[in-house]
Design a protein around this motif. Structure first.
Motif, PDB file in Angstrom:
ATOM      1  N   ASN A  99     -51.160  28.684  32.273  1.00 36.68           N
ATOM      2  CA  ASN A  99     -51.062  28.986  33.700  1.00 36.68           C
ATOM      3  C   ASN A  99     -52.359  28.673  34.436  1.00 36.68           C
ATOM      4  O   ASN A  99     -52.343  28.172  35.569  1.00 36.68           O
ATOM      5  CB  ASN A  99     -50.719  30.473  33.909  1.00 36.68           C
ATOM      6  CG  ASN A  99     -49.250  30.754  33.697  1.00 36.68           C
ATOM      7  OD1 ASN A  99     -48.632  30.131  32.848  1.00 36.68           O
ATOM      8  ND2 ASN A  99     -48.695  31.701  34.437  1.00 36.68           N
ATOM      9  N   LEU A 100     -53.482  28.956  33.791  1.00 35.04           N
ATOM     10  CA  LEU A 100     -54.771  28.690  34.427  1.00 35.04           C
ATOM     11  C   LEU A 100     -55.021  27.195  34.582  1.00 35.04           C
ATOM     12  O   LEU A 100     -55.700  26.772  35.527  1.00 35.04           O
ATOM     13  CB  LEU A 100     -55.897  29.321  33.604  1.00 35.04           C
ATOM     14  CG  LEU A 100     -55.866  30.839  33.443  1.00 35.04           C
ATOM     15  CD1 LEU A 100     -57.027  31.297  32.560  1.00 35.04           C
ATOM     16  CD2 LEU A 100     -55.925  31.528  34.805  1.00 35.04           C
ATOM     17  N   VAL A 101     -54.478  26.418  33.645  1.00 34.45           N
ATOM     18  CA  VAL A 101     -54.665  24.968  33.681  1.00 34.45           C
ATOM     19  C   VAL A 101     -53.723  24.323  34.688  1.00 34.45           C
ATOM     20  O   VAL A 101     -54.115  23.438  35.463  1.00 34.45           O
ATOM     21  CB  VAL A 101     -54.444  24.363  32.283  1.00 34.45           C
ATOM     22  CG1 VAL A 101     -54.589  22.846  32.321  1.00 34.45           C
ATOM     23  CG2 VAL A 101     -55.410  24.969  31.270  1.00 34.45           C
ATOM     24  N   LEU A 102     -52.482  24.762  34.686  1.00 33.63           N
ATOM     25  CA  LEU A 102     -51.447  24.073  35.457  1.00 33.63           C
ATOM     26  C   LEU A 102     -51.413  24.492  36.930  1.00 33.63           C
ATOM     27  O   LEU A 102     -50.946  23.727  37.772  1.00 33.63           O
ATOM     28  CB  LEU A 102     -50.077  24.316  34.808  1.00 33.63           C
ATOM     29  CG  LEU A 102     -49.944  23.797  33.371  1.00 33.63           C
ATOM     30  CD1 LEU A 102     -48.565  24.123  32.810  1.00 33.63           C
ATOM     31  CD2 LEU A 102     -50.205  22.295  33.300  1.00 33.63           C
ATOM     32  N   ARG A 103     -51.903  25.687  37.224  1.00 27.81           N
ATOM     33  CA  ARG A 103     -51.848  26.126  38.626  1.00 27.81           C
ATOM     34  C   ARG A 103     -52.653  25.209  39.551  1.00 27.81           C
ATOM     35  O   ARG A 103     -52.140  24.762  40.584  1.00 27.81           O
ATOM     36  CB  ARG A 103     -52.318  27.574  38.751  1.00 27.81           C
ATOM     37  CG  ARG A 103     -52.208  28.095  40.175  1.00 27.81           C
ATOM     38  CD  ARG A 103     -52.565  29.555  40.270  1.00 27.81           C
ATOM     39  NE  ARG A 103     -52.451  30.048  41.644  1.00 27.81           N
ATOM     40  CZ  ARG A 103     -52.722  31.288  42.016  1.00 27.81           C
ATOM     41  NH1 ARG A 103     -53.117  32.171  41.121  1.00 27.81           N
ATOM     42  NH2 ARG A 103     -52.609  31.647  43.282  1.00 27.81           N
ATOM     43  N   PRO A 104     -53.905  24.866  39.228  1.00 28.00           N
ATOM     44  CA  PRO A 104     -54.624  23.919  40.092  1.00 28.00           C
ATOM     45  C   PRO A 104     -54.272  22.473  39.793  1.00 28.00           C
ATOM     46  O   PRO A 104     -54.648  21.573  40.541  1.00 28.00           O
ATOM     47  CB  PRO A 104     -56.094  24.194  39.757  1.00 28.00           C
ATOM     48  CG  PRO A 104     -56.062  24.651  38.336  1.00 28.00           C
ATOM     49  CD  PRO A 104     -54.779  25.431  38.192  1.00 28.00           C
ATOM     50  N   GLY A 105     -53.573  22.245  38.681  1.00 21.59           N
ATOM     51  CA  GLY A 105     -53.268  20.891  38.226  1.00 21.59           C
ATOM     52  C   GLY A 105     -54.188  20.518  37.075  1.00 21.59           C
ATOM     53  O   GLY A 105     -55.393  20.819  37.109  1.00 21.59           O
ATOM     54  N   ALA A 106     -53.622  19.892  36.063  1.00 20.90           N
ATOM     55  CA  ALA A 106     -54.393  19.590  34.860  1.00 20.90           C
ATOM     56  C   ALA A 106     -55.607  18.715  35.162  1.00 20.90           C
ATOM     57  O   ALA A 106     -56.692  18.927  34.611  1.00 20.90           O
ATOM     58  CB  ALA A 106     -53.500  18.921  33.816  1.00 20.90           C
ATOM     59  N   ASP A 107     -55.442  17.741  36.041  1.00 20.72           N
ATOM     60  CA  ASP A 107     -56.571  16.842  36.318  1.00 20.72           C
ATOM     61  C   ASP A 107     -57.699  17.583  37.027  1.00 20.72           C
ATOM     62  O   ASP A 107     -58.878  17.439  36.658  1.00 20.72           O
ATOM     63  CB  ASP A 107     -56.112  15.658  37.165  1.00 20.72           C
ATOM     64  CG  ASP A 107     -57.207  14.608  37.284  1.00 20.72           C
ATOM     65  OD1 ASP A 107     -57.461  13.900  36.287  1.00 20.72           O
ATOM     66  OD2 ASP A 107     -57.829  14.512  38.362  1.00 20.72           O
ATOM     67  N   ALA A 108     -57.361  18.385  38.028  1.00 22.35           N
ATOM     68  CA  ALA A 108     -58.387  19.133  38.748  1.00 22.35           C
ATOM     69  C   ALA A 108     -59.078  20.132  37.830  1.00 22.35           C
ATOM     70  O   ALA A 108     -60.302  20.313  37.887  1.00 22.35           O
ATOM     71  CB  ALA A 108     -57.775  19.858  39.944  1.00 22.35           C
ATOM     72  N   TYR A 109     -58.311  20.785  36.975  1.00 19.01           N
ATOM     73  CA  TYR A 109     -58.877  21.771  36.068  1.00 19.01           C
ATOM     74  C   TYR A 109     -59.823  21.102  35.074  1.00 19.01           C
ATOM     75  O   TYR A 109     -60.954  21.575  34.867  1.00 19.01           O
ATOM     76  CB  TYR A 109     -57.754  22.490  35.320  1.00 19.01           C
ATOM     77  CG  TYR A 109     -58.205  23.693  34.533  1.00 19.01           C
ATOM     78  CD1 TYR A 109     -58.357  24.935  35.148  1.00 19.01           C
ATOM     79  CD2 TYR A 109     -58.482  23.602  33.180  1.00 19.01           C
ATOM     80  CE1 TYR A 109     -58.772  26.048  34.435  1.00 19.01           C
ATOM     81  CE2 TYR A 109     -58.900  24.705  32.454  1.00 19.01           C
ATOM     82  CZ  TYR A 109     -59.032  25.929  33.087  1.00 19.01           C
ATOM     83  OH  TYR A 109     -59.456  27.028  32.374  1.00 19.01           O
TER      84      TYR A 109
END
Length: 259
Positions: A99-109
């Motif tokens: 959830n922490l990775v996908l909420r902002p988007g994998a690339d942005a994270y």
């Protein structure tokens, strides 16, 4: 190879067993000092846990440390700022839920991790057959995405995990959540053997290692150990940074070959 995998392979090839301590980001005011103490104690890389409200893989100790960090206002941004400030001279691995990775988007994270100097990523609740977007983002930002395999993982899936992991393969010693046990389960030895048949990456054993004797036993068949709950339990019980560093130094000594 990225910096994490370069380090883990070099250590393994030199006969050095890997020590990967886990620290919950933001758990105390001075948690950054523990990163320095871990390096001084001989850590080869450091896992930083990013607190999450529903940590499905973690046992009571890591849950408690995560709750404490969240109550103290820990956020991804604040944790990354502290990692960048400390700038440990060993690779840092983000231990973060999907959830922490996908909420902002994998690339942005992944870009934010890389900008802070992080070199690796573990997402324990991300199935291998759903990891493609995160794996692509990690690769684009020079992060090694290390995957987990458990004793219950089917052989075909275990082979897929071993081949697609980067940096190292994380072997979960038993079925269950994180936390100290009396000794690694016998199934851990067989899991490490199966993984080694599928990859030449180092295989690191985690879950349940809490004492030097257990570390020495694990070093007999794995390429290193990850230790989290035992370290965080001591921190939550009031251990000083110096005491935590001394505990890690004991584990480091136990991993060294006799004689």
């Amino acid at each position: 190879m990225n910096a994490l995998e370069t380090r883990t392979r070099a250590a393994r090839d030199a006969g050095r067993k890997l020590l990967l301590p886990y620290v919950t980001g933001g758990v105390t005011d001075d948690w950054g000092d523990l990163l320095r103490a871990a390096v001084d104690a001989g850590a080869d890389a450091i896992e930083i846990g990013f607190p999450f409200s529903d940590p499905t893989l973690d046992g009571p100790v890591i849950q408690q440390s995560s709750d404490q960090a969240l109550r103290r206002g820990a956020t991804t941004r604040r944790i990354l700022d502290e990692i960048a400030r400390v700038a440990p001279p060993v690779p840092v691995i983000a231990f973060s839920y999907a959830n922490l990775v996908l909420r902002p988007g994998a690339d942005a994270y992944c870009a934010a991790l890389a900008d802070a100097g992080v070199g690796g990523l573990i997402v324990p609740d991300l199935p291998v057959d759903e990891m493609a977007p995160v794996a692509a983002a990690a690769q684009a930002h020079a992060l090694d995405l290390a995957l987990l395999a458990a004793p219950s993982t089917p052989l075909r899936r275990c082979a897929d995990i071993a081949r697609r992991s980067r940096g190292f393969v994380y072997a979960v010693s038993l079925m269950g959540t994180t936390g100290a046990r009396s000794r690694p389960h016998e199934s851990a030895r067989e899991l490490v053997r199966c993984l080694r048949e599928e990859t030449d990456l180092p295989v690191v054993l985690g879950f349940g290692i809490a004492a030097p004797g257990q570390a020495a036993e694990a070093a007999g068949y794995a390429d290193g150990i990850a230790v989290g709950s035992a370290l965080m339990r001591r921190l939550l019980d009031g251990a000083t940074t110096a005491q935590l560093g001394a505990f890690l130094a004991q584990l480091r000594a136990a991993l060294e070959p006799a004689g």
